[in-house]
Design a protein around this motif. Structure first.
Motif: not given
Length: 266
Positions: A117-146
């Motif tokens: 939450g805090g990191t993304v807010d800071d990134f947004s203010a600085r014009g940065l975008t974060l993308g979290l990748e789909t992979y086997e250690q975290l289900s896609s449903a959990e990732l979408v929920g996050l």
């Protein structure tokens, strides 16, 4: 909008490694990508970038700019101090997109929302975008929920459906589940082959267009062209019998992938 095609350090994995008698430098990879017609170069899971001085980062940025290549950055983990470090590297490179992964062994999923939450807010203010990748250690449903819970335009999902097969998720299901949140695409093909003696399977990469990736369905679901999403080519290229064969095939796979995406996005 039209398709934006890019290459990743994962498309040069063997060529910048010790397998190559003369490993490619970061600048050489960027120049080669530009000569192949790539518009974006994603420096992804490339540890040497962390050791570059300010002057060296400036030089990489200048190389990309002089070849009309957009830079992106990629790492793993969502700890605030780590992402902030990569945020500063991204700014030095002139990159605005950072790809990362939630690693449950390092960061329990139940802590991820507060951390991000805090990191993304800071990134947004600085014009940065974060993308979290789909992979086997975290289900896609959990990732979408996050991503839904954090609910920020500065956070999305990097879609790479082949990564989730090891978690027994079908690529089609991963694509459909995540499509609305995708802000970057990793394009790599994959296939199964029988192990010798017909005991088990081997899951590995394939030249783009020759494996099981349904690229058209993936691109359409995410509306990649309409949204101008960056489509970043990667490979899972198994090491061949000799360095020469490995390096040759990596070059061939990269050229084939570029040609394939162009043909699909005309």
């Amino acid at each position: 909008m039209s398709a934006v095609i890019g290459l990743s350090t994962y498309a040069y994995l063997w060529r910048w490694s010790e397998v190559n008698p003369k490993p490619m430098t970061l600048q050489e990879m960027i120049i080669d990508a530009a000569e192949l017609g790539a518009e974006v170069f994603q420096i992804c899971d490339y540890a040497p970038v962390e050791t570059l001085s300010s002057a060296e980062l400036k030089q990489v940025r200048s190389t990309a700019a002089s070849h009309d290549v957009i830079l992106e950055l990629g790492t793993r983990g969502i700890r605030s101090d780590h992402l902030q470090r990569y945020g500063h590297i991204a700014e030095a490179l002139g990159a605005t997109f950072i790809r990362s992964m939630v690693q449950p062994a390092d960061t329990p999923v139940h802590e991820a929302t507060d951390l991000l939450g805090g990191t993304v807010d800071d990134f947004s203010a600085r014009g940065l975008t974060l993308g979290l990748e789909t992979y086997e250690q975290l289900s896609s449903a959990e990732l979408v929920g996050l991503v839904e819970t954090v609910n920020s335009p500065a956070l999305g999902i990097v879609l790479d459906p082949g990564n989730c097969v090891a978690n027994l998720e079908l690529p089609h299901d991963v694509v459909e589940r995540t499509a609305a949140w995708v802000n970057n695409l990793h394009i790599k093909d994959f296939t199964f082959s029988r192990q010798p003696g017909w005991v088990g399977f081997y899951f590995s990469g394939a030249p783009l267009g020759e494996g099981l990736l349904d690229y058209s369905a993936m691109s359409q679901a995410a509306d990649a062209a309409g949204r101008g999403l960056h489509q970043i080519i990667e490979h899972w290229l198994p090491r061949r019998g000799s360095p020469e064969e490995t390096l040759r095939d990596e070059r061939m796979w990269t050229q084939q992938a570029i040609d394939y995406l162009r043909s699909k996005n005309q």
